[in-house]
Motif scaffolding. Structure first.
Motif, PDB file in Angstrom:
ATOM      1  N   ASP A  18       0.852  -1.188   0.000  1.00 37.46           N
ATOM      2  CA  ASP A  18       0.000   0.000   0.000  1.00 37.46           C
ATOM      3  C   ASP A  18       0.885   1.234   0.000  1.00 37.46           C
ATOM      4  OD1 ASP A  18      -2.844  -0.957   0.479  1.00 37.46           O
ATOM      5  OD2 ASP A  18      -1.766  -1.980   2.098  1.00 37.46           O
ATOM      6  N   ASN A  26       1.625   6.444  -9.059  1.00 36.59           N
ATOM      7  CA  ASN A  26       0.778   5.251  -8.980  1.00 36.59           C
ATOM      8  C   ASN A  26       0.335   5.045  -7.543  1.00 36.59           C
ATOM      9  OD1 ASN A  26       1.360   3.794 -11.779  1.00 36.59           O
ATOM     10  ND2 ASN A  26       3.300   4.601 -11.011  1.00 36.59           N
ATOM     11  N   HIS A  65      -2.863  -0.168  -3.809  1.00 37.66           N
ATOM     12  CA  HIS A  65      -3.666  -0.702  -2.713  1.00 37.66           C
ATOM     13  C   HIS A  65      -3.700  -2.220  -2.844  1.00 37.66           C
ATOM     14  CE1 HIS A  65      -6.464  -0.822   0.534  1.00 37.66           C
ATOM     15  NE2 HIS A  65      -7.333  -1.497  -0.186  1.00 37.66           N
ATOM     16  N   LEU A 119      -2.094  -3.777  -5.866  1.00 37.63           N
ATOM     17  CA  LEU A 119      -2.579  -3.414  -7.200  1.00 37.63           C
ATOM     18  C   LEU A 119      -2.461  -1.917  -7.429  1.00 37.63           C
ATOM     19  CD1 LEU A 119      -5.835  -5.573  -7.410  1.00 37.63           C
ATOM     20  CD2 LEU A 119      -3.619  -6.010  -8.523  1.00 37.63           C
ATOM     21  N   VAL A 174      -4.160   1.076  -8.253  1.00 39.86           N
ATOM     22  CA  VAL A 174      -5.579   1.441  -8.306  1.00 39.86           C
ATOM     23  C   VAL A 174      -5.785   2.790  -8.998  1.00 39.86           C
ATOM     24  CG1 VAL A 174      -6.365   0.064  -6.355  1.00 39.86           C
ATOM     25  CG2 VAL A 174      -5.509   2.369  -5.945  1.00 39.86           C
ATOM     26  N   GLU A 175      -4.718   3.572  -9.121  1.00 39.88           N
ATOM     27  CA  GLU A 175      -4.837   4.838  -9.842  1.00 39.88           C
ATOM     28  C   GLU A 175      -3.470   5.226 -10.364  1.00 39.88           C
ATOM     29  OE1 GLU A 175      -6.905   7.941  -7.619  1.00 39.88           O
ATOM     30  OE2 GLU A 175      -6.055   9.411  -9.002  1.00 39.88           O
TER      31      GLU A 175
END
Ligand code: CTP
Ligand code: ZN
Length: 154
Positions: free
Chosen positions: A13, A84, A87, A90, A92-93
């Motif tokens: 994270d 990037n 989370h 992955l 996620v944005e």
């Protein structure tokens, strides 16, 4: 990506600042106010081979999300970086940093007699003249400030 190519591990994270121009990772860390004394895992990779740029730097900050102000600051030293948000391993944005046309308050005008240095409650304000290498112009006294002077202030 196979084991041979894996240079720095993925994070669970946090934030990965990727595609930083080579040599600027430490400036990115500095501009974010990260000292390394925080209890967070910080990974800095410098001069990593990259398909698009030949070589690039990467900064990975575990457990931290960046606010828009921090993203704008990064744009000052790494105008082509991508941010990037990670989370649970992955992405996620993914955001490209963007230099705003005008920005206020991040750095000081280098002209001592500029009204933004007069002690009046006036924030510094600059217009971007050129992105890379960075050149900014003071909104008040019109002096041009170069990238090296910006970096000196970080
Ligand atoms: N990353 C990470 N930890 C994760 C996921 C991704 O450190 N759990 C890093 C990757 O190593 C990469 C960046 O975040 O440096 C972006 O990941 P990704 O979008 O998967 O990579 P690319 O497709 O190569 O990205 P781009 O298209 O932006 O080059
Ligand atoms: Zn000025």
């Amino acid at each position: 990506m196979n084991q041979k190519e894996l240079r720095v591990s993925k994070i669970k994270d946090g934030t990965v600042i990727d595609h930083i121009r080579r040599g600027y990772a430490l400036d990115v860390v500095k501009i974010l106010g990260i000292t390394g004394k925080e209890k967070r895992v910080l990974t800095i990779a410098v001069n990593v081979p990259s398909k698009c740029f030949g070589a690039k730097d990467i900064v990975k900050i575990e457990g931290k999300l960046l606010n828009p102000q921090e993203v704008n600051r990064i744009a000052l030293v790494a105008p082509h970086a991508s941010i990037n948000l990670i989370h649970d391993y992955l992405v996620v944005e993914k955001r490209e940093v963007q230099l705003p046309k005008t920005f206020e308050g991040i750095i000081k005008c280098i002209n001592p007699s500029c009204v933004s240095n007069s002690g009046e409650p006036i924030n510094s304000k600059f217009h971007i003249k050129q992105e890379d290498p960075l050149m900014i112009k003071c909104h008040y006294c019109r002096i041009i400030i170069e990238q090296s002077d910006v970096l000196d202030q970080l």
